[in-house]
Design an enzyme around this catalytic site. Sequence first.
Site, short mmCIF file in Angstrom:
data_model
loop_
_atom_site.label_atom_id
_atom_site.label_comp_id
_atom_site.label_asym_id
_atom_site.label_seq_id
_atom_site.Cartn_x
_atom_site.Cartn_y
_atom_site.Cartn_z
N ALA A 1 -19.98 -14.68 -9.11
CA ALA A 1 -20.84 -15.74 -9.66
C ALA A 1 -20.31 -17.10 -9.21
O ALA A 1 -19.44 -17.68 -9.85
CB ALA A 1 -20.87 -15.65 -11.19
N GLY A 2 -20.82 -17.56 -8.06
CA GLY A 2 -20.42 -18.86 -7.52
C GLY A 2 -21.57 -19.83 -7.64
O GLY A 2 -21.79 -20.44 -8.68
N ILE B 1 -9.97 -21.86 -10.20
CA ILE B 1 -10.01 -22.83 -11.30
C ILE B 1 -8.95 -23.92 -11.11
O ILE B 1 -7.74 -23.67 -11.18
CB ILE B 1 -9.85 -22.13 -12.66
CG1 ILE B 1 -10.89 -21.01 -12.82
CG2 ILE B 1 -9.94 -23.14 -13.81
CD1 ILE B 1 -12.34 -21.43 -12.60
N GLN C 1 -11.03 -38.52 15.24
CA GLN C 1 -11.49 -38.77 16.62
C GLN C 1 -11.01 -40.15 17.10
O GLN C 1 -10.54 -40.30 18.23
CB GLN C 1 -13.03 -38.71 16.65
CG GLN C 1 -13.62 -38.74 18.04
CD GLN C 1 -13.41 -37.44 18.79
OE1 GLN C 1 -13.17 -36.41 18.19
NE2 GLN C 1 -13.47 -37.50 20.11
N GLU D 1 -18.56 -28.08 -7.13
CA GLU D 1 -19.56 -28.76 -8.00
C GLU D 1 -20.97 -28.58 -7.45
O GLU D 1 -21.77 -29.51 -7.45
CB GLU D 1 -19.23 -30.25 -8.13
CG GLU D 1 -18.04 -30.53 -9.00
CD GLU D 1 -18.33 -30.37 -10.49
OE1 GLU D 1 -19.42 -30.75 -10.94
OE2 GLU D 1 -17.45 -29.86 -11.20
N THR E 1 -22.58 -26.37 -3.99
CA THR E 1 -22.46 -26.62 -2.55
C THR E 1 -23.58 -27.58 -2.15
O THR E 1 -24.58 -27.72 -2.87
CB THR E 1 -22.61 -25.31 -1.74
OG1 THR E 1 -23.96 -24.84 -1.88
CG2 THR E 1 -21.62 -24.24 -2.20
C1 LIG Z 1 -10.30 -25.65 -4.22
C2 LIG Z 1 -11.39 -25.20 -5.13
C3 LIG Z 1 -11.43 -25.67 -6.44
C4 LIG Z 1 -12.43 -25.22 -7.31
N1 LIG Z 1 -12.42 -25.64 -8.63
C5 LIG Z 1 -13.24 -25.03 -9.52
C6 LIG Z 1 -13.10 -25.25 -10.92
O1 LIG Z 1 -12.26 -26.04 -11.36
N2 LIG Z 1 -13.91 -24.58 -11.77
C7 LIG Z 1 -14.86 -23.69 -11.33
O2 LIG Z 1 -15.54 -23.10 -12.15
N3 LIG Z 1 -15.03 -23.46 -10.00
C8 LIG Z 1 -14.24 -24.10 -9.09
N4 LIG Z 1 -14.37 -23.85 -7.74
C9 LIG Z 1 -15.42 -22.94 -7.30
C10 LIG Z 1 -16.55 -23.63 -6.52
O3 LIG Z 1 -17.32 -24.42 -7.40
C11 LIG Z 1 -17.37 -22.52 -5.82
O4 LIG Z 1 -16.56 -22.06 -4.74
C12 LIG Z 1 -18.72 -23.00 -5.33
O5 LIG Z 1 -19.56 -23.21 -6.42
C13 LIG Z 1 -19.39 -22.01 -4.38
O6 LIG Z 1 -19.38 -20.72 -4.89
P1 LIG Z 1 -18.88 -19.51 -3.96
O7 LIG Z 1 -17.55 -19.90 -3.42
O8 LIG Z 1 -18.96 -18.26 -4.73
O9 LIG Z 1 -19.89 -19.50 -2.74
P2 LIG Z 1 -21.30 -18.69 -2.68
O10 LIG Z 1 -22.12 -19.05 -3.86
O11 LIG Z 1 -21.04 -17.26 -2.40
O12 LIG Z 1 -21.96 -19.36 -1.38
C14 LIG Z 1 -21.64 -18.96 -0.05
C15 LIG Z 1 -22.55 -19.78 0.89
O13 LIG Z 1 -23.92 -19.45 0.64
C16 LIG Z 1 -24.65 -20.63 0.34
N5 LIG Z 1 -25.67 -20.35 -0.68
C17 LIG Z 1 -25.52 -19.73 -1.86
N6 LIG Z 1 -26.67 -19.72 -2.55
C18 LIG Z 1 -27.57 -20.35 -1.78
C19 LIG Z 1 -28.96 -20.68 -1.92
N7 LIG Z 1 -29.62 -20.38 -3.04
N8 LIG Z 1 -29.56 -21.35 -0.92
C20 LIG Z 1 -28.89 -21.69 0.22
N9 LIG Z 1 -27.59 -21.42 0.40
C21 LIG Z 1 -26.94 -20.76 -0.58
C22 LIG Z 1 -23.62 -21.61 -0.19
O14 LIG Z 1 -24.05 -22.95 -0.07
C23 LIG Z 1 -22.42 -21.29 0.69
O15 LIG Z 1 -22.52 -21.95 1.91
C24 LIG Z 1 -13.42 -24.31 -6.85
C25 LIG Z 1 -13.37 -23.85 -5.53
C26 LIG Z 1 -12.36 -24.25 -4.69
C27 LIG Z 1 -12.31 -23.68 -3.30
#
Ligand SMILES: Cc1cc2nc3c(=O)[nH]c(=O)nc-3n(C[C@H](O)[C@H](O)[C@H](O)COP(=O)(O)OP(=O)(O)OC[C@H]3O[C@@H](n4cnc5c(N)ncnc54)[C@H](O)[C@@H]3O)c2cc1C
Length: 402
Positions: A137-138, A164, A357, A384, A386
């Site tokens: 759940a991203g 997190i 660059q 926050e 993508t």
């Molecule tokens: C360093 C770091 C700190 C973080 N801190 C926190 C935190 O404090 N708390 C927290 O809860 N989370 C945190 N996160 C999580 C972050 O918010 C998620 O990684 C982000 O929301 C993306 O989720 P995912 O990584 O599962 O990517 P996915 O949702 O799997 O996405 C993969 C790709 O598919 C694209 N995609 C997905 N759905 C769609 C769509 N509907 N249309 C078009 N493109 C799409 C995305 O844009 C991305 O390019 C953190 C992540 C990192 C790396």
Amino acid sequence: MTPLFDRLDAVPTLSAEERQLLDSVKALARDQIMPRAAAYDRAAEFPWDNIRAINALGLNAMFVPEAYGGAGMSYAAYLACVRELSAACASTGIIWATNFHAAKPLIDFGTEEQKRRLLPRVAEGALLALAITEPDAGSDATGMTTRFTPDGDEIVINGGKIFITNGDVADLILLFGKWSEPSANPSDKNGPSDKNGRGSISALYLEKGTPGFSVVRKEDKLGHRASSTAALAFDNCRVPRANLLGEPGGGLALLLAALNKSRPSVAAHALGIARAAFDDAVGYINERRQSGRRIVEFQGIQFLLADLASELAMCEAWLWHVAGLVDAGVADIAVEASILKMRASDLAMRMATEAVQLYGGYGYIADYRVERLLRDAKITQIWEGTNQIHRQLIGRSFIAQG
Ligand SMILES: Cc1cc2nc3c(=O)[nH]c(=O)nc-3n(C[C@H](O)[C@H](O)[C@H](O)COP(=O)(O)OP(=O)(O)OC[C@H]3O[C@@H](n4cnc5c(N)ncnc54)[C@H](O)[C@@H]3O)c2cc1C
């Protein structure tokens, strides 16, 4: 040199007290945080020195209302501080901003008892984390599977979170999960047939050291190496029901409202990175000479500089516009916040890339700050929401409701 950015910095309408605090933050950033940033990044070590210095200034208090031990300053003043700290050390900037992201829902939606109990600790310098993301759940956070099961005066938590920020160091974690009784929320129109469980998403505060809570791993990252990013597990963790924020099943609305305040904040953080990259690049090309001229004197470089400066100026002006809306009490700023987050983070990435660059080969060497800025910039386009998701949210907002 043009006073363009000095004039822009004077735009937010800060009180004398806020300006004084911002000056202290600038001095702290310049004298302590910036000089330590490279070493913390290299060692991938949590910057406790910086956190102690931030707390010595009492900085958390600025966003906590006076009634709960804070100073109740404006959102614009808060964003200005985030930008300043992030320009000096992006890791430190996001650590501190995360305190705000996790505390703001308590300020906006907590009960009087919760605010009296928890906010003075925040004001005094507690570290906080906001835990939403899970392995499956991203971008679609509604797919979260962490369970909140009520048991008398307690809630039992089972599940896990990943990525997190502050997860391993936080005193208090604002945790999102799903209420385990689908019918518990009478306003959940979808009821038990709501397969995705959107109507059962709930939020609560979990204390550090709660039995059953563990840090599974800490991530080794491309950038923001001094901030910690942790995977967390909850194994029959019990928290008092008094720590539930809002109603069971009321979490999604709360989450969306919280994002309206945290997205401009991560945009201010990204603009700190962009400003640092711009300043470094301009400084360098005013010094570096090739073919008998300073690099800045080549017209091809001036065209690039014009584009970068214009974008930075526009984005910063929009930051203060959004800050003004929040300070005026405008609630629904989702589209404005998305535009800001998307453009500020895309700019941070572009600015850092162009700065490398402009440094030529030196830009690729770890001795120069632009190398770190490039690594730090990338995540701003991902967290926050993508930037693909933000483009979707903004575009979708123009669909006429039939
Ligand atoms: C360093 C770091 C700190 C973080 N801190 C926190 C935190 O404090 N708390 C927290 O809860 N989370 C945190 N996160 C999580 C972050 O918010 C998620 O990684 C982000 O929301 C993306 O989720 P995912 O990584 O599962 O990517 P996915 O949702 O799997 O996405 C993969 C790709 O598919 C694209 N995609 C997905 N759905 C769609 C769509 N509907 N249309 C078009 N493109 C799409 C995305 O844009 C991305 O390019 C953190 C992540 C990192 C790396």
